[in-house]
Design a protein around this motif. Structure first.
Motif, PDB file in Angstrom:
ATOM      1  N   ASP A 319       0.837  -1.196   0.000  1.00  0.00           N
ATOM      2  CA  ASP A 319       0.000   0.000   0.000  1.00  0.00           C
ATOM      3  C   ASP A 319       0.875   1.250   0.000  1.00  0.00           C
ATOM      4  OD1 ASP A 319      -2.268  -1.604   0.147  1.00  0.00           O
ATOM      5  OD2 ASP A 319      -2.288  -1.572   2.344  1.00  0.00           O
ATOM      6  N   GLU A 320       0.243   2.405  -0.102  1.00  0.00           N
ATOM      7  CA  GLU A 320       0.949   3.675  -0.043  1.00  0.00           C
ATOM      8  C   GLU A 320       0.505   4.438   1.201  1.00  0.00           C
ATOM      9  OE1 GLU A 320       2.149   7.345  -2.984  1.00  0.00           O
ATOM     10  OE2 GLU A 320       0.148   6.472  -3.207  1.00  0.00           O
ATOM     11  N   LEU A 321       1.470   4.770   2.050  1.00  0.00           N
ATOM     12  CA  LEU A 321       1.196   5.603   3.210  1.00  0.00           C
ATOM     13  C   LEU A 321       1.440   7.056   2.820  1.00  0.00           C
ATOM     14  CD1 LEU A 321       2.984   3.606   6.074  1.00  0.00           C
ATOM     15  CD2 LEU A 321       0.614   3.413   5.289  1.00  0.00           C
ATOM     16  N   LEU A 322       0.410   7.890   2.943  1.00  0.00           N
ATOM     17  CA  LEU A 322       0.528   9.294   2.560  1.00  0.00           C
ATOM     18  C   LEU A 322       0.749  10.169   3.790  1.00  0.00           C
ATOM     19  CD1 LEU A 322      -2.224   9.772  -0.185  1.00  0.00           C
ATOM     20  CD2 LEU A 322       0.251   9.724  -0.495  1.00  0.00           C
ATOM     21  N   PHE A 323       1.802  10.973   3.739  1.00  0.00           N
ATOM     22  CA  PHE A 323       2.134  11.885   4.832  1.00  0.00           C
ATOM     23  C   PHE A 323       1.853  13.318   4.379  1.00  0.00           C
ATOM     24  CE2 PHE A 323       4.229   8.082   5.977  1.00  0.00           C
ATOM     25  CZ  PHE A 323       4.436   8.114   7.353  1.00  0.00           C
ATOM     26  N   GLU A 324       1.253  14.093   5.277  1.00  0.00           N
ATOM     27  CA  GLU A 324       0.883  15.463   4.911  1.00  0.00           C
ATOM     28  C   GLU A 324       2.080  16.393   5.035  1.00  0.00           C
ATOM     29  OE1 GLU A 324      -2.369  18.786   6.363  1.00  0.00           O
ATOM     30  OE2 GLU A 324      -2.969  16.693   6.103  1.00  0.00           O
ATOM     31  N   PRO A 325       2.382  17.159   3.977  1.00  0.00           N
ATOM     32  CA  PRO A 325       3.481  18.125   4.040  1.00  0.00           C
ATOM     33  C   PRO A 325       3.064  19.370   4.809  1.00  0.00           C
ATOM     34  CG  PRO A 325       2.418  18.241   1.916  1.00  0.00           C
ATOM     35  CD  PRO A 325       1.739  17.129   2.664  1.00  0.00           C
ATOM     36  N   GLU A 326       4.002  20.303   4.976  1.00  0.00           N
ATOM     37  CA  GLU A 326       3.754  21.502   5.779  1.00  0.00           C
ATOM     38  C   GLU A 326       4.292  22.730   5.064  1.00  0.00           C
ATOM     39  OE1 GLU A 326       5.245  23.424  10.061  1.00  0.00           O
ATOM     40  OE2 GLU A 326       5.962  21.459   9.384  1.00  0.00           O
ATOM     41  N   LEU A 327       3.453  23.736   4.900  1.00  0.00           N
ATOM     42  CA  LEU A 327       3.889  24.996   4.298  1.00  0.00           C
ATOM     43  C   LEU A 327       4.779  25.758   5.285  1.00  0.00           C
ATOM     44  CD1 LEU A 327       3.605  27.087   1.943  1.00  0.00           C
ATOM     45  CD2 LEU A 327       1.757  28.101   3.299  1.00  0.00           C
ATOM     46  N   VAL A 328       5.955  26.179   4.813  1.00  0.00           N
ATOM     47  CA  VAL A 328       6.883  26.957   5.626  1.00  0.00           C
ATOM     48  C   VAL A 328       7.057  28.313   4.936  1.00  0.00           C
ATOM     49  CG1 VAL A 328       9.189  27.087   6.632  1.00  0.00           C
ATOM     50  CG2 VAL A 328       8.068  24.864   6.376  1.00  0.00           C
ATOM     51  N   VAL A 329       6.529  29.365   5.548  1.00  0.00           N
ATOM     52  CA  VAL A 329       6.547  30.690   4.928  1.00  0.00           C
ATOM     53  C   VAL A 329       7.820  31.429   5.319  1.00  0.00           C
ATOM     54  CG1 VAL A 329       5.353  32.899   4.699  1.00  0.00           C
ATOM     55  CG2 VAL A 329       4.034  30.770   4.931  1.00  0.00           C
ATOM     56  N   ARG A 330       8.550  31.864   4.283  1.00  0.00           N
ATOM     57  CA  ARG A 330       9.761  32.655   4.505  1.00  0.00           C
ATOM     58  C   ARG A 330       9.683  33.894   3.617  1.00  0.00           C
ATOM     59  NH1 ARG A 330      12.509  27.273   4.165  1.00  0.00           N
ATOM     60  NH2 ARG A 330      12.758  26.514   6.305  1.00  0.00           N
ATOM     61  N   GLY A 331      10.824  34.329   3.100  1.00  0.00           N
ATOM     62  CA  GLY A 331      10.870  35.621   2.448  1.00  0.00           C
ATOM     63  C   GLY A 331      10.666  35.666   0.951  1.00  0.00           C
ATOM     64  N   SER A 332      10.416  34.531   0.292  1.00  0.00           N
ATOM     65  CA  SER A 332      10.300  34.541  -1.174  1.00  0.00           C
ATOM     66  C   SER A 332       8.877  34.757  -1.660  1.00  0.00           C
ATOM     67  CB  SER A 332      10.855  33.244  -1.764  1.00  0.00           C
ATOM     68  OG  SER A 332      10.071  32.129  -1.381  1.00  0.00           O
ATOM     69  N   THR A 333       7.933  34.976  -0.739  1.00  0.00           N
ATOM     70  CA  THR A 333       6.550  35.251  -1.146  1.00  0.00           C
ATOM     71  C   THR A 333       6.078  36.550  -0.499  1.00  0.00           C
ATOM     72  OG1 THR A 333       5.796  33.797   0.658  1.00  0.00           O
ATOM     73  CG2 THR A 333       5.879  32.865  -1.568  1.00  0.00           C
ATOM     74  N   GLY A 334       5.281  37.306  -1.266  1.00  0.00           N
ATOM     75  CA  GLY A 334       4.751  38.573  -0.782  1.00  0.00           C
ATOM     76  C   GLY A 334       3.473  38.917  -1.518  1.00  0.00           C
ATOM     77  N   SER A 335       2.973  40.106  -1.281  1.00  0.00           N
ATOM     78  CA  SER A 335       1.709  40.545  -1.875  1.00  0.00           C
ATOM     79  C   SER A 335       1.755  40.464  -3.389  1.00  0.00           C
ATOM     80  CB  SER A 335       1.401  41.974  -1.434  1.00  0.00           C
ATOM     81  OG  SER A 335       1.266  42.036  -0.035  1.00  0.00           O
ATOM     82  N   GLY A 336       0.627  40.092  -3.980  1.00  0.00           N
ATOM     83  CA  GLY A 336       0.538  39.975  -5.425  1.00  0.00           C
ATOM     84  C   GLY A 336       0.760  41.311  -6.103  1.00  0.00           C
ATOM     85  N   ALA A 337       1.564  41.297  -7.142  1.00  0.00           N
ATOM     86  CA  ALA A 337       1.826  42.512  -7.926  1.00  0.00           C
ATOM     87  C   ALA A 337       1.469  42.230  -9.368  1.00  0.00           C
ATOM     88  CB  ALA A 337       3.299  42.919  -7.811  1.00  0.00           C
ATOM     89  N   ALA A 338       0.952  43.232 -10.032  1.00  0.00           N
ATOM     90  CA  ALA A 338       0.558  43.055 -11.430  1.00  0.00           C
ATOM     91  C   ALA A 338       1.791  43.164 -12.315  1.00  0.00           C
ATOM     92  CB  ALA A 338      -0.468  44.101 -11.833  1.00  0.00           C
ATOM     93  N   VAL A 339       2.280  42.029 -12.771  1.00  0.00           N
ATOM     94  CA  VAL A 339       3.388  42.014 -13.715  1.00  0.00           C
ATOM     95  C   VAL A 339       2.790  41.826 -15.101  1.00  0.00           C
ATOM     96  CG1 VAL A 339       5.479  40.826 -14.455  1.00  0.00           C
ATOM     97  CG2 VAL A 339       4.953  41.045 -12.023  1.00  0.00           C
TER      98      VAL A 339
END
Length: 352
Positions: A319-339
């Motif tokens: 079988d396949e055991l599925l493990f839930e990942p975890e979002l780790v927020v650092r500095g490469s994401t920010g408010s959406g900008a219109a490019v």
């Protein structure tokens, strides 16, 4: 099997029933006949049944695709520690593009009579790759565990991070920051974990509706797992006005950061980037990388526990055991900008 029995019986000069009794460890066979049958197997190029090859060494093969991606050394550390606590010694096998192939390592490990093998990223994750060596492991009855999604019907237990949850976490994060054009950078078309992420992304777009004027596939790029691949794929997506990028590995994400900067844009000021995997060094990049962390500690411990159970003779379902990942927020994401959508020059749209 019938052909093998007949060939061995003819070579030794006994009946196929006698050969079958030897191979199945049944009593009532003289030591001389038993030795003759086993010798015939060796001479004719057939593998002896597992129980007739002697006790296996307390070695476990750990087969990795590379060591340049820091997620693999981190996983190896977890597995090696867990094996050592149980009295097993890991044998590290790292595939190289111009060196020893995964199938060659499998042959070496079989010769060393290892007790089992753990694969962390390998040919099983690529639909178009060679898979015959996995069937050799099954034929020998050697315990093996596959880490992360692979092709169906190989018959081994699997320990995987949930790719669909990873996409959902990354997408929700970028959407919450105001990004409306979110793109996805994946591995090659035959890469099974990438295909799972692809399906999850399309499902989410179908629910939300893609950005006006764009087909869902316009928001997806496939490439090789390298910084150069991430660079080129990011340039193409940014050319379509994408402001948020989700990447199928941290290496792709770091390449995407470089691609953004080569276009004269900034991360996260103009384009936000989310990676996938996470290791300790991702907190030290410029900017520190927001990423979806694979739970390698839990996955590594589970892989070892399943393998040791199988080595002990217990039945472990494939079988396949599925493990839930975890979002780790650092500095490469920010408010959406219109490019604005732009025509990316040819020299920046290719890998450099």
């Amino acid at each position: 099997m019938t052909r093998r029995l007949a060939e061995v019986a003819k070579y030794v000069g006994v009946s196929t029933a006698t050969v079958s009794r030897v191979l199945n460890g049944r009593p009532g066979i003289s030591e001389a006949t038993r030795t003759a049958v086993l010798t015939a197997l060796d001479v004719l190029g057939y593998e002896r049944p597992t129980k007739l090859r002697g006790e296996r060494a307390r070695l476990v093969g750990l087969v990795l695709p590379e060591l340049q991606n820091p997620i693999f050394p981190a996983f190896a550390e977890v597995v090696a520690g867990a094996l050592a606590k149980r009295g097993f010694t890991p044998v590290l096998c790292t595939r190289t593009a111009d060196g020893v192939a995964e199938s060659d390592y499998v042959d070496m490990l079989l010769e060393q009579q290892v007790s089992g093998v753990i694969f962390a990223g390998g040919n099983y994750a690529q639909a178009d790759a060679e898979h015959e060596h996995y069937r050799r492991l099954l034929d020998r009855g050697l315990p093996a565990i596959l880490v992360n999604a692979g092709i169906e019907d190989l018959g081994f237990p699997r320990v995987s991070a949930d790719d669909a949850v990873a996409v959902e976490q990354a997408y929700n994060h970028l959407a919450s920051l105001g990004h409306e054009r979110i793109g996805l950078i994946l591995g090659p078309p035959d890469h099974v974990p990438s295909s799972r992420k692809h399906s999850a992304f399309l499902t989410r777009l179908a629910a939300d509706g893609p950005p006006a004027g764009l087909d869902p596939e316009d928001l997806i790029e496939r490439t090789i797992f390298s910084m150069e691949g991430g660079h080129a794929a990011a340039a193409r997506l940014i050319g379509r006005g994408v402001t948020g990028l989700m990447c199928a590995s941290d290496v792709l994400a770091l390449g995407a950061v470089r691609g953004v900067r080569r276009l004269g844009l900034s991360v996260p000021g103009d384009v936000s980037i989310v990676g996938y995997d996470d290791s300790s060094v991702m907190a030290c990049t410029d900017p520190p990388l927001t990423t979806v962390r694979q739970p390698i500690e839990a996955m590594g411990q589970a892989a070892v526990a399943l393998l040791i159970s199988e080595i002990a003779g217990n039945t472990v379902p494939a079988d396949e055991l599925l493990f839930e990942p975890e979002l780790v927020v650092r500095g490469s994401t920010g408010s959406g900008a219109a490019v604005p959508s732009r025509q990316v020059p040819a020299q920046t749209a290719r890998a450099v």
